[in-house]
Design a protein around this motif. Structure first.
Motif, PDB file in Angstrom:
ATOM      1  N   TYR A  50       0.837  -1.202   0.000  1.00  0.00           N
ATOM      2  CA  TYR A  50       0.000   0.000   0.000  1.00  0.00           C
ATOM      3  C   TYR A  50       0.873   1.253   0.000  1.00  0.00           C
ATOM      4  O   TYR A  50       0.552   2.245  -0.662  1.00  0.00           O
ATOM      5  CB  TYR A  50      -0.912   0.032   1.226  1.00  0.00           C
ATOM      6  N   LEU A  51       1.966   1.224   0.767  1.00  0.00           N
ATOM      7  CA  LEU A  51       2.849   2.384   0.839  1.00  0.00           C
ATOM      8  C   LEU A  51       3.579   2.635  -0.478  1.00  0.00           C
ATOM      9  O   LEU A  51       3.875   3.794  -0.819  1.00  0.00           O
ATOM     10  CB  LEU A  51       3.864   2.201   1.969  1.00  0.00           C
ATOM     11  N   THR A  52       3.890   1.574  -1.209  1.00  0.00           N
ATOM     12  CA  THR A  52       4.622   1.772  -2.468  1.00  0.00           C
ATOM     13  C   THR A  52       3.758   2.396  -3.554  1.00  0.00           C
ATOM     14  O   THR A  52       4.281   3.065  -4.455  1.00  0.00           O
ATOM     15  CB  THR A  52       5.189   0.444  -3.017  1.00  0.00           C
ATOM     16  N   ALA A  53       2.448   2.183  -3.497  1.00  0.00           N
ATOM     17  CA  ALA A  53       1.592   2.582  -4.621  1.00  0.00           C
ATOM     18  C   ALA A  53       1.703   4.067  -4.976  1.00  0.00           C
ATOM     19  O   ALA A  53       1.857   4.404  -6.161  1.00  0.00           O
ATOM     20  CB  ALA A  53       0.144   2.189  -4.326  1.00  0.00           C
ATOM     21  N   ALA A  58       3.957   8.074  -8.836  1.00  0.00           N
ATOM     22  CA  ALA A  58       4.632   9.362  -9.027  1.00  0.00           C
ATOM     23  C   ALA A  58       5.946   9.226  -9.790  1.00  0.00           C
ATOM     24  O   ALA A  58       6.262  10.052 -10.661  1.00  0.00           O
ATOM     25  CB  ALA A  58       4.886  10.013  -7.667  1.00  0.00           C
ATOM     26  N   TRP A  59       6.744   8.197  -9.462  1.00  0.00           N
ATOM     27  CA  TRP A  59       8.106   8.100  -9.978  1.00  0.00           C
ATOM     28  C   TRP A  59       8.301   6.965 -10.971  1.00  0.00           C
ATOM     29  O   TRP A  59       9.331   6.910 -11.635  1.00  0.00           O
ATOM     30  CB  TRP A  59       9.085   7.947  -8.801  1.00  0.00           C
ATOM     31  N   GLY A  60       7.376   6.032 -11.043  1.00  0.00           N
ATOM     32  CA  GLY A  60       7.383   5.013 -12.078  1.00  0.00           C
ATOM     33  C   GLY A  60       8.600   4.108 -12.085  1.00  0.00           C
ATOM     34  O   GLY A  60       9.122   3.703 -11.044  1.00  0.00           O
ATOM     35  N   GLN A  61       9.064   3.805 -13.271  1.00  0.00           N
ATOM     36  CA  GLN A  61      10.146   2.840 -13.459  1.00  0.00           C
ATOM     37  C   GLN A  61      11.416   3.264 -12.738  1.00  0.00           C
ATOM     38  O   GLN A  61      12.153   2.408 -12.219  1.00  0.00           O
ATOM     39  CB  GLN A  61      10.423   2.645 -14.950  1.00  0.00           C
ATOM     40  N   ALA A  62      11.693   4.552 -12.712  1.00  0.00           N
ATOM     41  CA  ALA A  62      12.927   5.020 -12.063  1.00  0.00           C
ATOM     42  C   ALA A  62      12.956   4.594 -10.597  1.00  0.00           C
ATOM     43  O   ALA A  62      13.998   4.167 -10.081  1.00  0.00           O
ATOM     44  CB  ALA A  62      13.055   6.535 -12.184  1.00  0.00           C
ATOM     45  N   TRP A  63      11.801   4.700  -9.914  1.00  0.00           N
ATOM     46  CA  TRP A  63      11.778   4.288  -8.500  1.00  0.00           C
ATOM     47  C   TRP A  63      11.943   2.779  -8.372  1.00  0.00           C
ATOM     48  O   TRP A  63      12.633   2.307  -7.466  1.00  0.00           O
ATOM     49  CB  TRP A  63      10.487   4.738  -7.817  1.00  0.00           C
ATOM     50  N   LEU A  64      11.341   2.027  -9.249  1.00  0.00           N
ATOM     51  CA  LEU A  64      11.486   0.566  -9.205  1.00  0.00           C
ATOM     52  C   LEU A  64      12.930   0.145  -9.441  1.00  0.00           C
ATOM     53  O   LEU A  64      13.371  -0.890  -8.935  1.00  0.00           O
ATOM     54  CB  LEU A  64      10.578  -0.090 -10.248  1.00  0.00           C
ATOM     55  N   GLU A  65      13.667   0.939 -10.171  1.00  0.00           N
ATOM     56  CA  GLU A  65      15.065   0.608 -10.472  1.00  0.00           C
ATOM     57  C   GLU A  65      16.019   1.017  -9.355  1.00  0.00           C
ATOM     58  O   GLU A  65      17.008   0.325  -9.108  1.00  0.00           O
ATOM     59  CB  GLU A  65      15.490   1.300 -11.772  1.00  0.00           C
ATOM     60  N   ARG A  66      15.731   2.143  -8.669  1.00  0.00           N
ATOM     61  CA  ARG A  66      16.721   2.633  -7.710  1.00  0.00           C
ATOM     62  C   ARG A  66      16.122   3.341  -6.505  1.00  0.00           C
ATOM     63  O   ARG A  66      16.843   3.952  -5.703  1.00  0.00           O
ATOM     64  CB  ARG A  66      17.713   3.569  -8.404  1.00  0.00           C
ATOM     65  N   ALA A 162       1.573 -13.473 -10.577  1.00  0.00           N
ATOM     66  CA  ALA A 162       1.616 -12.549  -9.441  1.00  0.00           C
ATOM     67  C   ALA A 162       0.251 -12.481  -8.765  1.00  0.00           C
ATOM     68  O   ALA A 162      -0.787 -12.362  -9.426  1.00  0.00           O
ATOM     69  CB  ALA A 162       2.048 -11.159  -9.907  1.00  0.00           C
ATOM     70  N   ASP A 163       0.243 -12.549  -7.439  1.00  0.00           N
ATOM     71  CA  ASP A 163      -0.975 -12.503  -6.641  1.00  0.00           C
ATOM     72  C   ASP A 163      -1.230 -11.056  -6.236  1.00  0.00           C
ATOM     73  O   ASP A 163      -0.669 -10.547  -5.271  1.00  0.00           O
ATOM     74  CB  ASP A 163      -0.806 -13.386  -5.403  1.00  0.00           C
ATOM     75  N   THR A 164      -2.097 -10.369  -6.988  1.00  0.00           N
ATOM     76  CA  THR A 164      -2.293  -8.944  -6.739  1.00  0.00           C
ATOM     77  C   THR A 164      -2.932  -8.696  -5.370  1.00  0.00           C
ATOM     78  O   THR A 164      -2.734  -7.633  -4.776  1.00  0.00           O
ATOM     79  CB  THR A 164      -3.164  -8.304  -7.833  1.00  0.00           C
ATOM     80  N   ASP A 170      -2.765  -3.195  -8.013  1.00  0.00           N
ATOM     81  CA  ASP A 170      -2.803  -3.804  -9.341  1.00  0.00           C
ATOM     82  C   ASP A 170      -2.416  -2.761 -10.383  1.00  0.00           C
ATOM     83  O   ASP A 170      -3.063  -2.630 -11.431  1.00  0.00           O
ATOM     84  CB  ASP A 170      -4.201  -4.366  -9.616  1.00  0.00           C
ATOM     85  N   LEU A 171      -1.346  -2.010 -10.099  1.00  0.00           N
ATOM     86  CA  LEU A 171      -0.916  -0.976 -11.038  1.00  0.00           C
ATOM     87  C   LEU A 171      -0.437  -1.607 -12.345  1.00  0.00           C
ATOM     88  O   LEU A 171       0.250  -2.632 -12.332  1.00  0.00           O
ATOM     89  CB  LEU A 171       0.210  -0.142 -10.421  1.00  0.00           C
ATOM     90  N   PRO A 172      -0.769  -1.015 -13.482  1.00  0.00           N
ATOM     91  CA  PRO A 172      -0.435  -1.626 -14.774  1.00  0.00           C
ATOM     92  C   PRO A 172       1.051  -1.644 -15.101  1.00  0.00           C
ATOM     93  O   PRO A 172       1.476  -2.412 -15.967  1.00  0.00           O
ATOM     94  CB  PRO A 172      -1.209  -0.770 -15.780  1.00  0.00           C
ATOM     95  N   ILE A 173       1.868  -0.834 -14.423  1.00  0.00           N
ATOM     96  CA  ILE A 173       3.276  -0.745 -14.779  1.00  0.00           C
ATOM     97  C   ILE A 173       3.985  -2.094 -14.695  1.00  0.00           C
ATOM     98  O   ILE A 173       4.871  -2.394 -15.495  1.00  0.00           O
ATOM     99  CB  ILE A 173       3.999   0.308 -13.902  1.00  0.00           C
ATOM    100  N   TYR A 174       3.563  -2.943 -13.750  1.00  0.00           N
ATOM    101  CA  TYR A 174       4.241  -4.229 -13.583  1.00  0.00           C
ATOM    102  C   TYR A 174       3.970  -5.156 -14.760  1.00  0.00           C
ATOM    103  O   TYR A 174       4.868  -5.859 -15.236  1.00  0.00           O
ATOM    104  CB  TYR A 174       3.825  -4.870 -12.254  1.00  0.00           C
ATOM    105  N   ARG A 175       2.751  -5.130 -15.264  1.00  0.00           N
ATOM    106  CA  ARG A 175       2.428  -5.937 -16.444  1.00  0.00           C
ATOM    107  C   ARG A 175       3.084  -5.350 -17.691  1.00  0.00           C
ATOM    108  O   ARG A 175       3.574  -6.086 -18.547  1.00  0.00           O
ATOM    109  CB  ARG A 175       0.915  -6.008 -16.629  1.00  0.00           C
TER     110      ARG A 175
END
Length: 271
Positions: A50-53, A58-66, A162-164, A170-175
């Protein structure tokens, strides 16, 4: 840099306990009530999700990377709670967040950031692979104090499995990217503890996760870690883990400092 006090759009979700069949019976209504809770606890990793959503939005792929996020769970969230995560930028550009339940109580707090450059990853050599401890350790300070390196785990990531409900969104960025959700990765810090220690009901209390790279569909994950500290608080026995998740045996994906109550105080003492 956003202005201090600027808010991100709130994230609203109906909490769901997707771990009722877990080996950890703190997620079971009957067992949780024996320990003084109103019902089975929604998993800490789900609350972390919930906290990551808001920051992923806001930051998208860049946050997932670093990106980085630390979360601490102050009180339980239960199945059916309407949860709102409010997030605000601080003066240093970090995001401060609170997750509130249906009664407007603060159940979790977090802090997230996205640095301009990727942080230097820990050395993989400092996180050796090791066989699982067999038989599993008893959940006591005496047993855990004699351990440094925990037995490691391996898993394959398959984006279509993945178990959403467990992940928390269920943000679409992961798919779209075909990459692992941070909660899918964080799950293995829990699994590492449970695979090496014969736990009874236990509670995930906090995690600080530094993303280091993306884990892509079809990649293999190696989960390595050690006991970083032991303590006691209000009769509960707490363990801190230092965990590194590695893709393909060579590329660090996430570094996690992970805390859990691995042994609840006796209910005879007023849980």
């Amino acid at each position: 840099m956003p202005n201090a006090g600027q808010a991100l759009p709130p994230y609203e979700v109906r909490a769901h306990n997707a771990a009722t069949a877990s080996e950890n019976k703190i997620h079971d209504d009957a067992v949780a009530r024996q320990h003084g809770f109103s019902g089975g606890l929604v998993p800490g990793i789900t609350v972390f999700g919930y906290l990551t959503a808001p920051v992923v939005k806001a930051w998208g792929q860049a946050w997932l990377e670093r990106g980085f996020l630390s979360g601490r769970f102050r009180q339980p969230i239960y199945d059916g709670d309407d949860v709102i995560v409010a997030s605000t930028f601080g003066a240093d550009g970090d995001v401060q967040m609170e997750a509130r339940n249906s009664a407007d109580e603060v159940c979790a707090v977090g802090q997230a950031r996205l640095d301009a450059n990727a942080p230097a990853p820990p050395s993989i050599e400092d996180y050796p692979e090791a066989p699982l401890i067999s038989p599993r350790l008893e959940p006591t300070p005496e047993a855990l104090s004699g351990v440094d390196v925990l037995g490691s785990l391996e898993a394959g990531f398959h984006a279509d499995r993945a178990d959403t409900a467990l992940l928390g969104d269920d943000l679409p960025i992961y798919r779209e990217l075909g990459v692992a959700h941070p909660v899918w990765l964080l799950y293995f810090a829990n699994a590492l503890l449970a695979a090496n220690v014969a736990l009874g009901p236990w509670i995930h209390t906090a995690s600080a996760a530094q993303n280091l790279s993306l884990l892509h569909d079809g990649e293999r994950l190696s989960v390595r870690g050690r006991v970083a500290g032991l303590s006691e608080r209000k009769g509960h026995q707490i363990v801190d883990l230092d965990v590194l998740l590695v893709a393909g045996g060579t590329r660090p994906v996430m570094h996690v400092m992970h805390s859990a109550i691995y042994r609840l105080r006796s209910t005879e003492h007023g849980e």
